[in-house]
Motif scaffolding. Structure first.
Motif, PDB file in Angstrom:
ATOM      1  N   ALA A 109       0.865  -1.176   0.000  1.00 27.31           N
ATOM      2  CA  ALA A 109       0.000   0.000   0.000  1.00 27.31           C
ATOM      3  C   ALA A 109       0.899   1.223   0.000  1.00 27.31           C
ATOM      4  O   ALA A 109       1.974   1.207   0.595  1.00 27.31           O
ATOM      5  CB  ALA A 109      -0.897   0.005   1.228  1.00 27.31           C
ATOM      6  N   PRO A 110       0.533   2.317  -0.647  1.00 22.83           N
ATOM      7  CA  PRO A 110       1.440   3.458  -0.786  1.00 22.83           C
ATOM      8  C   PRO A 110       1.715   4.216   0.509  1.00 22.83           C
ATOM      9  O   PRO A 110       2.841   4.601   0.758  1.00 22.83           O
ATOM     10  CB  PRO A 110       0.730   4.348  -1.815  1.00 22.83           C
ATOM     11  CG  PRO A 110      -0.711   3.943  -1.729  1.00 22.83           C
ATOM     12  CD  PRO A 110      -0.714   2.494  -1.389  1.00 22.83           C
ATOM     13  N   VAL A 111       0.688   4.439   1.332  1.00 20.18           N
ATOM     14  CA  VAL A 111       0.871   5.255   2.535  1.00 20.18           C
ATOM     15  C   VAL A 111       0.078   4.666   3.689  1.00 20.18           C
ATOM     16  O   VAL A 111      -1.079   4.286   3.523  1.00 20.18           O
ATOM     17  CB  VAL A 111       0.413   6.717   2.300  1.00 20.18           C
ATOM     18  CG1 VAL A 111       0.561   7.524   3.586  1.00 20.18           C
ATOM     19  CG2 VAL A 111       1.206   7.365   1.175  1.00 20.18           C
ATOM     20  N   TRP A 112       0.731   4.578   4.863  1.00 15.94           N
ATOM     21  CA  TRP A 112       0.060   4.124   6.075  1.00 15.94           C
ATOM     22  C   TRP A 112       0.320   5.121   7.185  1.00 15.94           C
ATOM     23  O   TRP A 112       1.438   5.614   7.340  1.00 15.94           O
ATOM     24  CB  TRP A 112       0.576   2.755   6.521  1.00 15.94           C
ATOM     25  CG  TRP A 112       0.204   1.612   5.632  1.00 15.94           C
ATOM     26  CD1 TRP A 112       0.904   1.115   4.584  1.00 15.94           C
ATOM     27  CD2 TRP A 112      -0.984   0.828   5.715  1.00 15.94           C
ATOM     28  NE1 TRP A 112       0.244   0.066   4.005  1.00 15.94           N
ATOM     29  CE2 TRP A 112      -0.919  -0.136   4.676  1.00 15.94           C
ATOM     30  CE3 TRP A 112      -2.085   0.838   6.563  1.00 15.94           C
ATOM     31  CZ2 TRP A 112      -1.923  -1.080   4.471  1.00 15.94           C
ATOM     32  CZ3 TRP A 112      -3.081  -0.107   6.362  1.00 15.94           C
ATOM     33  CH2 TRP A 112      -2.994  -1.039   5.318  1.00 15.94           C
ATOM     34  N   LEU A 113      -0.716   5.389   7.990  1.00  9.54           N
ATOM     35  CA  LEU A 113      -0.535   6.184   9.203  1.00  9.54           C
ATOM     36  C   LEU A 113      -0.371   5.230  10.382  1.00  9.54           C
ATOM     37  O   LEU A 113      -1.112   4.263  10.511  1.00  9.54           O
ATOM     38  CB  LEU A 113      -1.741   7.092   9.452  1.00  9.54           C
ATOM     39  CG  LEU A 113      -1.969   8.216   8.442  1.00  9.54           C
ATOM     40  CD1 LEU A 113      -3.169   9.062   8.868  1.00  9.54           C
ATOM     41  CD2 LEU A 113      -0.739   9.098   8.291  1.00  9.54           C
ATOM     42  N   TYR A 238       5.611   5.415  -1.940  1.00 13.53           N
ATOM     43  CA  TYR A 238       5.681   5.996  -3.272  1.00 13.53           C
ATOM     44  C   TYR A 238       7.153   6.154  -3.627  1.00 13.53           C
ATOM     45  O   TYR A 238       7.844   7.035  -3.106  1.00 13.53           O
ATOM     46  CB  TYR A 238       4.989   7.352  -3.311  1.00 13.53           C
ATOM     47  CG  TYR A 238       3.486   7.292  -3.408  1.00 13.53           C
ATOM     48  CD1 TYR A 238       2.865   6.813  -4.563  1.00 13.53           C
ATOM     49  CD2 TYR A 238       2.692   7.740  -2.362  1.00 13.53           C
ATOM     50  CE1 TYR A 238       1.477   6.774  -4.654  1.00 13.53           C
ATOM     51  CE2 TYR A 238       1.316   7.700  -2.448  1.00 13.53           C
ATOM     52  CZ  TYR A 238       0.713   7.220  -3.595  1.00 13.53           C
ATOM     53  OH  TYR A 238      -0.645   7.174  -3.674  1.00 13.53           O
ATOM     54  N   ALA A 239       7.658   5.300  -4.505  1.00 11.65           N
ATOM     55  CA  ALA A 239       9.096   5.280  -4.792  1.00 11.65           C
ATOM     56  C   ALA A 239       9.616   6.625  -5.273  1.00 11.65           C
ATOM     57  O   ALA A 239      10.702   7.070  -4.869  1.00 11.65           O
ATOM     58  CB  ALA A 239       9.395   4.191  -5.825  1.00 11.65           C
ATOM     59  N   ALA A 240       8.873   7.301  -6.144  1.00 10.77           N
ATOM     60  CA  ALA A 240       9.338   8.579  -6.693  1.00 10.77           C
ATOM     61  C   ALA A 240       9.459   9.634  -5.600  1.00 10.77           C
ATOM     62  O   ALA A 240      10.433  10.396  -5.556  1.00 10.77           O
ATOM     63  CB  ALA A 240       8.386   9.052  -7.786  1.00 10.77           C
TER      64      ALA A 240
END
Length: 260
Positions: A109-113, A238-240
């Motif tokens: 998943a790209p972002v986790w809080l 997010y790799a970039a």
């Protein structure tokens, strides 16, 4: 009556046991024949049913001839069942939280809080465990025990990863002083470069230019003391974006290194 029977079945009783317990509540104590009659149960089964209720803690048996059966008060039963249920739920919650925390970094998943300082540190150490080549750390602050956890995780990584750190010399957590630079310098980590500077009160750890953990927290007082319960970690895949932050870090690091 059916609702009551179904409720008791949820506590682990069979239908016949539920009927016997309800019936015994009506007479409080009695012999097997009395309980069978008031519960509308077959006399041939009543002894097995009452023995089952005793094993589950719903009745007490006074041994003798004849045997006497006394109901265990419903408030006692339900209090014990509530305590048991709460214990089981809390144990399950703890196990699932551990599984969730250990595996969260594996989820694509790209972002986790991430809330809670302990889980933030655990997520960082898991990130370090997976690192193949490099760690960069911008440490405006560290949480209590965080430096030691990061150092331990880096030492446990079997690969020869490089570690570059920009850090404030010290910070305060709940008004307790934490030596950031000194702690890392004393660690004797191989391939470590650390530069002391003045940074804003944020933290960003980047692994292999492709995954980062950023941490933000409220702070107060003249010494900007961190309030740990307000800490929020952001796990970004997010790799970039991660590469852009890492490139910016390296440019700043090399620029400051030349000025030393």
């Amino acid at each position: 009556m059916e609702k009551l029977i179904n409720s008791l079945k949820k506590l682990g009783l069979s239908r016949y046991e539920s009927q016997a317990y309800i019936g015994l509540n009506q007479i409080i104590a009695g012999q097997a024949e009395d309980i069978a009659k008031v519960s509308n149960l077959p006399r041939s089964r009543i002894y097995d049913i009452l023995n089952g209720l005793e094993e589950k803690g719903f009745v007490e048996i006074e041994r003798g001839r004849p045997m006497k059966y006394t109901v265990v008060e419903p408030s006692v039963i339900f209090r014990k069942q509530k305590e048991k249920l709460i214990d089981e739920l809390e144990a399950s919650e703890t196990k699932l939280e551990n599984i969730y925390t250990n595996e969260i970094s594996e989820v694509q998943a790209p972002v986790w809080l991430i809330h809670n300082p302990v889980r933030i540190i655990e997520s960082e150490t898991e990130l370090i465990r997976k690192t193949q080549k490099s760690i960069t750390l911008r440490a405006g602050f560290l949480l209590e025990g965080e430096a030691q956890a990061i150092i331990k995780a880096i030492k446990a990584n079997p690969r020869k990863i490089t570690v570059k750190i920009l850090a404030n010399p010290i910070c305060y957590v709940e008004n307790e002083k934490i030596e950031i630079v000194n702690t890392f310098e004393k660690s004797k980590l191989p391939n470590l470069e650390i530069i002391q500077t003045e940074l804003p009160m944020i933290k960003m750890l980047i692994s292999d230019e492709k995954e980062l953990m950023g941490t933000f927290a409220q702070f107060s007082g003249e010494n900007n003391s961190i309030i740990p319960e307000t800490a929020i970690g952001v796990n970004n895949k997010y790799a970039a974006i991660c590469k852009n932050f890492n490139d910016h870090f390296l440019k700043q690091f090399e620029k400051m290194k030349k000025l030393m």
